[in-house]
Design an enzyme around this catalytic site. Structure first.
Site, PDB file in Angstrom:
ATOM      1  N   GLY A  13      64.979  29.204  77.204  1.00 31.69           N
ATOM      2  CA  GLY A  13      65.693  29.580  78.201  1.00 31.69           C
ATOM      3  C   GLY A  13      65.685  31.144  77.721  1.00 31.69           C
ATOM      4  N   ARG A  34      69.966  26.208  66.407  1.00 35.17           N
ATOM      5  CA  ARG A  34      69.885  25.321  66.080  1.00 35.17           C
ATOM      6  C   ARG A  34      68.954  24.791  65.470  1.00 35.17           C
ATOM      7  NH1 ARG A  34      74.023  21.871  69.620  1.00 35.17           N
ATOM      8  NH2 ARG A  34      71.954  23.383  70.711  1.00 35.17           N
ATOM      9  N   ARG A  35      67.876  24.894  66.039  1.00 33.67           N
ATOM     10  CA  ARG A  35      66.637  24.052  66.162  1.00 33.67           C
ATOM     11  C   ARG A  35      65.512  24.728  65.337  1.00 33.67           C
ATOM     12  NH1 ARG A  35      65.637  22.852  72.473  1.00 33.67           N
ATOM     13  NH2 ARG A  35      66.892  24.784  72.777  1.00 33.67           N
ATOM     14  N   ASP A  58      75.071  26.849  64.133  1.00 29.41           N
ATOM     15  CA  ASP A  58      75.650  26.448  65.294  1.00 29.41           C
ATOM     16  C   ASP A  58      76.699  27.614  65.978  1.00 29.41           C
ATOM     17  OD1 ASP A  58      77.442  25.226  67.427  1.00 29.41           O
ATOM     18  OD2 ASP A  58      76.335  23.601  66.300  1.00 29.41           O
ATOM     19  N   VAL A  59      76.649  28.230  66.353  1.00 26.33           N
ATOM     20  CA  VAL A  59      77.477  29.321  66.830  1.00 26.33           C
ATOM     21  C   VAL A  59      79.332  28.420  66.894  1.00 26.33           C
ATOM     22  CG1 VAL A  59      76.044  30.520  68.284  1.00 26.33           C
ATOM     23  CG2 VAL A  59      77.922  28.876  69.551  1.00 26.33           C
ATOM     24  N   ASN A  85      74.723  35.498  74.200  1.00 25.61           N
ATOM     25  CA  ASN A  85      74.060  34.057  75.199  1.00 25.61           C
ATOM     26  C   ASN A  85      73.746  32.684  75.352  1.00 25.61           C
ATOM     27  OD1 ASN A  85      71.620  33.515  77.307  1.00 25.61           O
ATOM     28  ND2 ASN A  85      70.527  32.667  75.156  1.00 25.61           N
ATOM     29  N   TYR A 151      83.910  23.865  82.161  1.00 27.49           N
ATOM     30  CA  TYR A 151      81.723  25.161  81.881  1.00 27.49           C
ATOM     31  C   TYR A 151      82.330  26.406  83.106  1.00 27.49           C
ATOM     32  CZ  TYR A 151      77.908  27.341  82.434  1.00 27.49           C
ATOM     33  OH  TYR A 151      76.891  28.259  82.125  1.00 27.49           O
ATOM     34  N   LEU A 183      71.539  30.241  89.875  1.00 26.09           N
ATOM     35  CA  LEU A 183      70.731  28.781  88.945  1.00 26.09           C
ATOM     36  C   LEU A 183      69.343  29.860  88.492  1.00 26.09           C
ATOM     37  CD1 LEU A 183      71.502  26.641  92.226  1.00 26.09           C
ATOM     38  CD2 LEU A 183      71.702  25.826  89.478  1.00 26.09           C
ATOM     39  N   VAL A 184      68.648  29.077  86.923  1.00 20.72           N
ATOM     40  CA  VAL A 184      67.720  29.903  86.467  1.00 20.72           C
ATOM     41  C   VAL A 184      67.417  28.569  85.975  1.00 20.72           C
ATOM     42  CG1 VAL A 184      67.027  31.178  84.909  1.00 20.72           C
ATOM     43  CG2 VAL A 184      69.183  31.009  85.756  1.00 20.72           C
TER      44      VAL A 184
HETATM   45  P1  NDP Z   1      69.200  26.575  77.788  1.00 26.28           P
HETATM   46  O1  NDP Z   1      69.520  24.883  77.900  1.00 26.28           O
HETATM   47  O2  NDP Z   1      67.288  26.869  77.912  1.00 26.28           O
HETATM   48  O3  NDP Z   1      69.192  27.489  76.279  1.00 26.28           O
HETATM   49  C1  NDP Z   1      70.389  27.306  75.577  1.00 26.28           C
HETATM   50  C2  NDP Z   1      70.070  28.059  74.462  1.00 26.28           C
HETATM   51  O4  NDP Z   1      71.782  27.931  73.548  1.00 26.28           O
HETATM   52  C3  NDP Z   1      69.795  27.354  73.298  1.00 26.28           C
HETATM   53  O5  NDP Z   1      68.493  28.710  73.119  1.00 26.28           O
HETATM   54  C4  NDP Z   1      70.749  26.881  72.397  1.00 26.28           C
HETATM   55  O6  NDP Z   1      69.805  26.510  70.821  1.00 26.28           O
HETATM   56  C5  NDP Z   1      71.558  27.785  72.680  1.00 26.28           C
HETATM   57  N1  NDP Z   1      72.819  26.761  72.101  1.00 26.28           N
HETATM   58  C6  NDP Z   1      73.664  26.451  72.480  1.00 26.28           C
HETATM   59  N2  NDP Z   1      74.414  25.946  72.112  1.00 26.28           N
HETATM   60  C7  NDP Z   1      74.198  26.003  71.001  1.00 26.28           C
HETATM   61  C8  NDP Z   1      74.756  25.891  69.683  1.00 26.28           C
HETATM   62  N3  NDP Z   1      76.443  25.384  69.485  1.00 26.28           N
HETATM   63  N4  NDP Z   1      74.594  26.706  68.803  1.00 26.28           N
HETATM   64  C9  NDP Z   1      73.877  27.721  68.623  1.00 26.28           C
HETATM   65  N5  NDP Z   1      72.778  27.853  69.561  1.00 26.28           N
HETATM   66  C10 NDP Z   1      73.229  27.086  70.842  1.00 26.28           C
HETATM   67  O7  NDP Z   1      70.035  27.404  78.906  1.00 26.28           O
HETATM   68  P2  NDP Z   1      70.119  28.962  79.715  1.00 26.28           P
HETATM   69  O8  NDP Z   1      68.479  29.320  78.653  1.00 26.28           O
HETATM   70  O9  NDP Z   1      70.270  29.092  80.562  1.00 26.28           O
HETATM   71  O10 NDP Z   1      71.366  29.334  78.389  1.00 26.28           O
HETATM   72  C11 NDP Z   1      72.093  30.470  78.282  1.00 26.28           C
HETATM   73  C12 NDP Z   1      72.665  31.041  78.584  1.00 26.28           C
HETATM   74  O11 NDP Z   1      72.879  31.718  79.892  1.00 26.28           O
HETATM   75  C13 NDP Z   1      74.023  30.345  78.371  1.00 26.28           C
HETATM   76  O12 NDP Z   1      74.808  30.617  78.225  1.00 26.28           O
HETATM   77  C14 NDP Z   1      74.453  29.854  79.821  1.00 26.28           C
HETATM   78  O13 NDP Z   1      75.547  28.895  80.093  1.00 26.28           O
HETATM   79  C15 NDP Z   1      73.741  30.527  80.675  1.00 26.28           C
HETATM   80  N6  NDP Z   1      73.601  30.397  82.191  1.00 26.28           N
HETATM   81  C16 NDP Z   1      72.543  29.098  82.547  1.00 26.28           C
HETATM   82  C17 NDP Z   1      72.104  29.988  83.542  1.00 26.28           C
HETATM   83  C18 NDP Z   1      71.348  28.600  84.060  1.00 26.28           C
HETATM   84  O14 NDP Z   1      71.247  28.283  85.344  1.00 26.28           O
HETATM   85  N7  NDP Z   1      70.195  27.957  83.737  1.00 26.28           N
HETATM   86  C19 NDP Z   1      72.589  30.421  84.813  1.00 26.28           C
HETATM   87  C20 NDP Z   1      74.020  31.789  84.172  1.00 26.28           C
HETATM   88  C21 NDP Z   1      73.989  31.136  83.044  1.00 26.28           C
HETATM   89  P3  NDP Z   1      69.346  25.469  70.181  1.00 26.28           P
HETATM   90  O15 NDP Z   1      69.721  24.357  71.360  1.00 26.28           O
HETATM   91  O16 NDP Z   1      68.252  25.334  69.303  1.00 26.28           O
HETATM   92  O17 NDP Z   1      70.929  25.607  69.226  1.00 26.28           O
HETATM   93  C1  8X3 Z   2      74.840  27.813  85.172  1.00 29.20           C
HETATM   94  C2  8X3 Z   2      74.739  28.385  86.665  1.00 29.20           C
HETATM   95  O1  8X3 Z   2      76.044  27.238  88.684  1.00 29.20           O
HETATM   96  O2  8X3 Z   2      75.176  25.416  87.373  1.00 29.20           O
HETATM   97  O3  8X3 Z   2      75.984  28.898  84.519  1.00 29.20           O
HETATM   98  O4  8X3 Z   2      76.747  27.194  87.255  1.00 29.20           O
HETATM   99  S1  8X3 Z   2      76.113  26.922  87.225  1.00 29.20           S
END
Ligand code: NDP
Ligand code: 8X3
Length: 252
Positions: A13, A34-35, A58-59, A85, A151, A183-184
């Site tokens: 993402g 993590r992956r 894992d954070v 992120n 959340y 929304l992304v």
């Molecule tokens: P994805 O699920 O595509 O990516 C999430 C990333 O976070 C992955 O690389 C995952 O890696 C990592 N991650 C999640 N949990 C952990 C953990 N416990 N430890 C280490 N790494 C972790 O989602 P997005 O790219 O959309 O999300 C990125 C950020 O953007 C998040 O903070 C999300 O809340 C925020 N966001 C997203 C929106 C959306 O609509 N998509 C909108 C607003 C904000 P891995 O699984 O390899 O650990």
């Molecule tokens: C992700 C966007 O609208 O699902 O943070 O909360 S929403």
């Protein structure tokens, strides 16, 4: 002088798109997730453009966060840009039906994880008397929507921490910004709905959602302003979305 960025959640993402864009601009990278397989792919692809180091942790695990950061080779140890992120939503239910495990995953990952990583990176920024922290919040950190409860709380916390960091790190010449997307289209909804890909797909149907690359582009813009310029807070929606709950979808 080349910059070094540390990106959490780089395996998917927004984080992954940011890593690719930064690599094209020759920013040195520490990419985290993590992956392991995904990190290996990133190492192979991104090192065509820039120097890359991967960290698997894992954070939520504070010992692992601190030992991963302490393990950085000298050439990656001075971090100029931290992109906080990593994070996800787990579930979408009324509070009375919420899962304790989901709550732990969100509070521990989105809030405590962001704090652990920041705490581990800050000594190098403070020593340099410079640095940039970009916190990825959400519109869920600006507006609570039904069933978003925990959340949203985790992202309100990110919003507050962003403001707190700005105040406390001002004396160290460290820049702090937050970006709050609507929304992304990423793996976000797959994770939220626990692998129910059909349900996840419907979140992005009937309108043009933001793409991870759109947010990466904005992150890159924010971190490449002249040093005396800081964009504190940015809210970014898809054009079809007016608020957390108002989304114009095509009728067919
Ligand atoms: P994805 O699920 O595509 O990516 C999430 C990333 O976070 C992955 O690389 C995952 O890696 C990592 N991650 C999640 N949990 C952990 C953990 N416990 N430890 C280490 N790494 C972790 O989602 P997005 O790219 O959309 O999300 C990125 C950020 O953007 C998040 O903070 C999300 O809340 C925020 N966001 C997203 C929106 C959306 O609509 N998509 C909108 C607003 C904000 P891995 O699984 O390899 O650990
Ligand atoms: C992700 C966007 O609208 O699902 O943070 O909360 S929403």
């Amino acid at each position: 002088m080349s910059l070094t960025a540390f990106i959490t959640g780089a395996t998917s993402g927004i984080g992954k798109a940011t890593a690719y864009l930064f690599a094209k601009h020759q920013i040195k990278l520490v990419v985290c997730g993590r992956r392991t397989e995904k990190l290996k792919e990133l190492q192979e692809e991104l090192s065509k453009h820039t120097a890359v180091h991967t960290l698997q942790f894992d954070v939520r695990n504070k010992e692992d966060v601190f030992s991963a950061v302490a393990s950085l080779p000298k050439e990656f140890a001075s971090i100029d840009i931290l992109i906080n992120n990593a994070g996800n939503a787990h579930g979408l239910s009324p509070i009375q039906e919420g899962s304790l495990d989901d709550w732990d995953a969100m509070i521990d990952g989105n809030v405590k994880g962001l704090l652990y990583v920041t705490k581990a990176i800050l000594p190098s920024m403070i020593a340099q008397n410079s640095g940039f922290i970009v916190n990825i919040g959400s519109i869920a950190g600006k507006e609570v929507y039904a069933n978003g409860n925990v959340y949203c709380a985790s992202k309100f916390a990110v919003n507050a921490l962003n403001k707190g960091m700005r105040l406390d790190l001002n004396q160290h010449n460290i820049r702090v910004s937050a970006i709050h997307p609507g929304l992304v289209e990423t793996e976000f909804s797959d994770v939220r709905f626990k692998g129910d890909t059909e349900r996840a797909k419907t979140v992005y149907q009937g309108y043009k959602a933001l793409q991870a690359e759109d947010i990466a582009d904005i992150i890159h813009f924010v971190v490449t302003r002249p040093y005396h310029v800081t964009i504190e807070d940015l809210i970014v929606y898809p054009t079809a979305q007016a608020s957390a709950t108002i989304l114009r979808k095509d009728e067919n």
